[in-house]
Design a protein around this motif. Structure first.
Motif, PDB file in Angstrom:
ATOM      1  N   CYS A 228      21.807  -1.258   0.658  1.00  0.00           N
ATOM      2  CA  CYS A 228      22.026  -2.310  -0.050  1.00  0.00           C
ATOM      3  C   CYS A 228      20.599  -3.645   0.623  1.00  0.00           C
ATOM      4  O   CYS A 228      20.030  -2.893   0.925  1.00  0.00           O
ATOM      5  N   HIS A 230      21.216  -6.422   0.150  1.00  0.00           N
ATOM      6  CA  HIS A 230      21.160  -7.500   1.029  1.00  0.00           C
ATOM      7  C   HIS A 230      21.265  -8.901  -0.332  1.00  0.00           C
ATOM      8  O   HIS A 230      20.700 -10.527  -0.070  1.00  0.00           O
ATOM      9  N   CYS A 236      28.178  -7.216   3.315  1.00  0.00           N
ATOM     10  CA  CYS A 236      26.513  -7.119   3.269  1.00  0.00           C
ATOM     11  C   CYS A 236      26.419  -7.748   4.885  1.00  0.00           C
ATOM     12  O   CYS A 236      26.812  -9.367   4.863  1.00  0.00           O
TER      13      CYS A 236
HETATM   14 ZN    ZN Z   1      22.499  -5.953   3.102  1.00  0.00          ZN
END
Ligand code: ZN
Ligand code: GDP
Length: 268
Positions: A228, A230, A236
């Motif tokens: 991820c 973000h 997330c």
């Molecule tokens: Zn994340």
């Protein structure tokens, strides 16, 4: 600057460097772009200083206006170099609305002890002097924030040149970059970086950037995807924490800003 070297002393007093000790840490940045000398997108790493204890990040609340994104870039550079950080907001004598108190609280929640000082009124200087005594400290800050004034206040014998207020708006001018190590006593050193305006952290990958935002740490492992960034990914944990006001929106904006810059570099 700051490397520990072993050397042989010749009879005439000159020396030959035999070896350079492994660096405890070092702070580097992307070398400034030099027209025509490199392919587009290629940036070299420039070591600014090695084996330092503190990075003193000097900013001001006004003249020039406090820029939290710039402070965050410097914090990331220091975190990625494992150096103790002393963030400073100078010129609080010009801070009519106590904005520096807002920033001090914000950074305190994250875990940074931000110093509010005024060189002009001599506020906060003693505390800083105590913290940097017996240590090797690199002073960094954009032009005009009062870095030379501060060093002169701390150590009057340095007699550094204090710039005119107009200097800081003169961004286009090319300034030669040098860092200067000043020995204060046998264990206290300050390294000044006159004219060094930019500090773009070198060699930080997109997927690692969030590790240098210390307020993101307890959330990172809770994102759905372990890759991820973000930014846009579903589930997330960072984005949720921003929405819940557990992570400051200012910090998240800084993060996105830096992430975007890393992507730009890679897309060249
Ligand atoms: Zn994340
Ligand atoms: P540097 O470029 O960061 O080294 O900044 P200088 O030390 O040359 O200072 C830039 C300008 O800010 C000078 O005009 C200083 O007199 C002024 N200055 C420095 N500290 C303070 C402060 O605490 N308050 C105010 N009002 N002005 C300051």
């Amino acid at each position: 600057m700051g490397d520990i070297v072993n050397y042989l002393l010749n009879q005439d007093g000159s020396g030959v460097i035999e070896s350079v000790d492994k660096r405890k840490n070092y702070i580097s940045r992307k070398a400034p772009k030099i027209k025509g000398s490199l392919q587009r997108g290629e940036r070299l790493e420039q070591i600014v200083a090695a084996n330092i204890d503190n990075l003193v990040i000097v900013t001001s609340i006004r003249q020039p206006e406090f820029n939290n994104k710039m402070l965050d870039r410097l914090l990331v550079a220091a975190e990625s170099s494992h150096i103790n950080i002393i963030p400073i907001i100078n010129k609080i004598d010009l801070d009519e609305n106590d904005e520096s108190v807002f920033w001090q609280d914000l950074y305190k929640n994250i875990g940074y002890d931000l110093y509010r000082i005024s060189v002009k009124e001599g506020k906060g200087i003693d505390k800083l002097l105590k913290t940097i005594s017996g240590k090797k400290s690199l002073f960094w800050g954009p032009s005009g924030v009062g870095k030379s004034s501060l060093l002169n206040k701390l150590f009057p014998h340095l007699e550094l040149k204090v710039g005119e207020i107009s200097d800081w708006s003169n961004k286009g001018k090319h300034t030669t970059v040098t860092s200067v190590m000043n020995r204060i006593d046998e264990s206290t050193f300050v390294i000044d970086t006159p004219g060094m305006r930019e500090l773009e952290p070198y060699g930080i990958r997109k997927e690692d950037l969030s590790h240098y935002f210390i307020d993101f740490q307890s959330y990172i492992n809770h994102c759905k995807f372990n890759t991820c960034t973000h930014h846009h990914e579903p589930n997330c944990a960072i984005i949720s924490a921003v929405e819940n006001e557990e992570i400051s929106e200012f910090r998240y904006e800084s993060y996105l800003n830096m992430l975007n810059n890393i992507e730009d570099d890679m897309n060249f």
